[in-house]
Design a protein around this motif. Structure first.
Motif, PDB file in Angstrom:
ATOM      1  N   LEU A 127      -5.040   9.934   0.609  1.00  0.00           N
ATOM      2  CA  LEU A 127      -4.707   8.860  -0.323  1.00  0.00           C
ATOM      3  C   LEU A 127      -4.941   7.477   0.272  1.00  0.00           C
ATOM      4  O   LEU A 127      -5.109   6.511  -0.488  1.00  0.00           O
ATOM      5  N   GLY A 128      -4.952   7.359   1.582  1.00  0.00           N
ATOM      6  CA  GLY A 128      -5.279   6.065   2.185  1.00  0.00           C
ATOM      7  C   GLY A 128      -6.709   5.645   1.862  1.00  0.00           C
ATOM      8  O   GLY A 128      -6.967   4.478   1.527  1.00  0.00           O
ATOM      9  N   ALA A 188      -6.892  -1.895 -12.876  1.00  0.00           N
ATOM     10  CA  ALA A 188      -6.720  -3.054 -13.752  1.00  0.00           C
ATOM     11  C   ALA A 188      -5.784  -4.089 -13.135  1.00  0.00           C
ATOM     12  O   ALA A 188      -6.011  -5.302 -13.244  1.00  0.00           O
ATOM     13  N   ARG A 189      -4.740  -3.640 -12.465  1.00  0.00           N
ATOM     14  CA  ARG A 189      -3.818  -4.582 -11.827  1.00  0.00           C
ATOM     15  C   ARG A 189      -4.490  -5.344 -10.691  1.00  0.00           C
ATOM     16  O   ARG A 189      -4.321  -6.571 -10.564  1.00  0.00           O
ATOM     17  N   GLU A 190      -5.274  -4.653  -9.876  1.00  0.00           N
ATOM     18  CA  GLU A 190      -5.952  -5.318  -8.769  1.00  0.00           C
ATOM     19  C   GLU A 190      -7.007  -6.300  -9.284  1.00  0.00           C
ATOM     20  O   GLU A 190      -7.213  -7.362  -8.682  1.00  0.00           O
ATOM     21  N   VAL A 191      -7.685  -5.955 -10.384  1.00  0.00           N
ATOM     22  CA  VAL A 191      -8.663  -6.879 -10.958  1.00  0.00           C
ATOM     23  C   VAL A 191      -7.983  -8.163 -11.413  1.00  0.00           C
ATOM     24  O   VAL A 191      -8.497  -9.275 -11.195  1.00  0.00           O
ATOM     25  N   MET A 223       0.985   7.488  -6.237  1.00  0.00           N
ATOM     26  CA  MET A 223      -0.081   8.492  -6.308  1.00  0.00           C
ATOM     27  C   MET A 223       0.461   9.891  -6.027  1.00  0.00           C
ATOM     28  O   MET A 223       0.041  10.872  -6.660  1.00  0.00           O
ATOM     29  N   LEU A 224       1.393   9.981  -5.105  1.00  0.00           N
ATOM     30  CA  LEU A 224       1.981  11.286  -4.812  1.00  0.00           C
ATOM     31  C   LEU A 224       2.764  11.821  -6.005  1.00  0.00           C
ATOM     32  O   LEU A 224       2.722  13.019  -6.314  1.00  0.00           O
ATOM     33  N   LYS A 266       0.831  -1.202   0.000  1.00  0.00           N
ATOM     34  CA  LYS A 266       0.000   0.000   0.000  1.00  0.00           C
ATOM     35  C   LYS A 266       0.865   1.252   0.000  1.00  0.00           C
ATOM     36  O   LYS A 266       0.532   2.238  -0.664  1.00  0.00           O
ATOM     37  N   GLU A 267       1.976   1.221   0.743  1.00  0.00           N
ATOM     38  CA  GLU A 267       2.837   2.391   0.803  1.00  0.00           C
ATOM     39  C   GLU A 267       3.439   2.716  -0.564  1.00  0.00           C
ATOM     40  O   GLU A 267       3.538   3.890  -0.950  1.00  0.00           O
TER      41      GLU A 267
END
Length: 304
Positions: free
Chosen positions: A45-46, A173-176, A12-13, A5-6
């Motif tokens: 962002l979390g 798309a990657r998580e799917v 994202m940053l 997650k980090e």
């Protein structure tokens, strides 16, 4: 190894997903982390990452991927929508939304999807309105000033930058693919985020029209080899001395150490004595004699 997650938050940053707008809808306040001095709202962002995981689970729950419509009237999201549909099997609708796609059964492009994913609730308001008529759930990328009417799952993020939009669709798309099992979590996704970025057609044409780069060959020196080994005449040591003899011997009858005739100063006062005072006295005497000689010559000229 799968990203954590980090690491996703750091991406994202970099893509400026956390930057919102100066305005903030009262229903989006729960996703705002704080407000800067300039008045820009910063998105948490979390919560963005958590909403992405929820949206991915909703997409995976639909058996037929073709029943999912991904729409984007914003130009920056057109390429990301097409790439997302390529890797997930969804139906992409980039560009203008044809009115009546979800409500008018007479049209040839009439669709009955089970899920609608949009890039901006404000620009895609026609698609959101038709989805509300047909009772279709909507997943949207929402900025701080986006309206949330008829939005079922809001992903708080910057939906105005091309990097931010591309990254969000890439993460989704990657998580799917992770959840479907087509890509193991112990393996990195080989697809780069850059392929989701929107590219200006004029810039692409300009790059194609440019001539290919041709490296310039630097000419090599004519004489190759060691610089120390050269012709005998090219070296100072091998040069022949003058006809008169060695270099140290000057013209006959001349000495470089002797002062030139007729020159004054300390050099014309003779060799240096043992003490500095004696040498100064001799110089003064010679100068006095020269002065008396000049006065005598002037007197003779006056008498004549």
């Amino acid at each position: 190894m799968a990203t954590t997650k980090e690491e996703d938050v750091q991406m994202m940053l970099v893509c400026k997903t956390h930057l919102g707008t100066r305005n903030c809808d009262y229903r989006m306040k729960r996703y705002v982390f704080r407000r800067t001095v300039d008045g820009i709202h910063i998105i948490h962002l979390g919560k963005t990452w958590e909403k992405l995981m929820v949206a991915a689970r909703i997409i995976v729950a639909i058996e037929n991927p073709a029943d999912i419509i991904v729409a984007s009237q914003r130009p920056y999201g057109s390429r990301a929508v097409l790439k997302f549909s390529q890797y997930t099997g969804a139906n992409a609708m980039a560009g203008r939304w044809m009115p009546g796609t979800l409500t008018n059964q007479i049209t040839q492009k009439y669709l009955e999807p089970r899920l609608l994913i949009i890039t901006d609730p404000r620009t895609d308001q026609q698609a959101v309105k038709e989805a509300s008529y047909a009772s279709i759930p909507v997943v949207a990328l929402c900025d701080t000033d986006s309206p949330l009417e008829h939005i079922d799952v809001a992903i708080p993020a910057n939906n105005k930058g091309k990097e931010s939009i591309a990254l969000l669709y890439w993460l989704l798309a990657r998580e799917v693919q992770y959840l479907r099992g087509t890509l193991p979590r112990s393996q990195q996704w080989e697809v780069m985020v850059d392929s989701f970025f929107w590219r200006d057609p004029e810039e692409v044409d300009r790059q194609e029209d440019e001539p290919p780069y041709v490296p310039v060959e630097v000419p090599k020196p004519a004489a190759e080899g060691d610089w120390d080994t050269g012709a005998a005449a090219d070296t100072w040591d091998a040069a022949s001395p003058p006809a008169g003899g060695a270099w140290e011997a000057g013209p006959a009858g001349e000495s470089w150490a002797a002062p030139a005739a007729g020159e004054g100063g300390e050099a014309a006062c003779g060799p240096e004595k043992g003490s500095r005072g004696t040498r100064q006295e001799q110089c003064r005497g010679q100068q006095g004699q020269q002065g008396q000689g000049q006065q005598g010559q002037q007197g003779q000229q006056g008498q004549q």
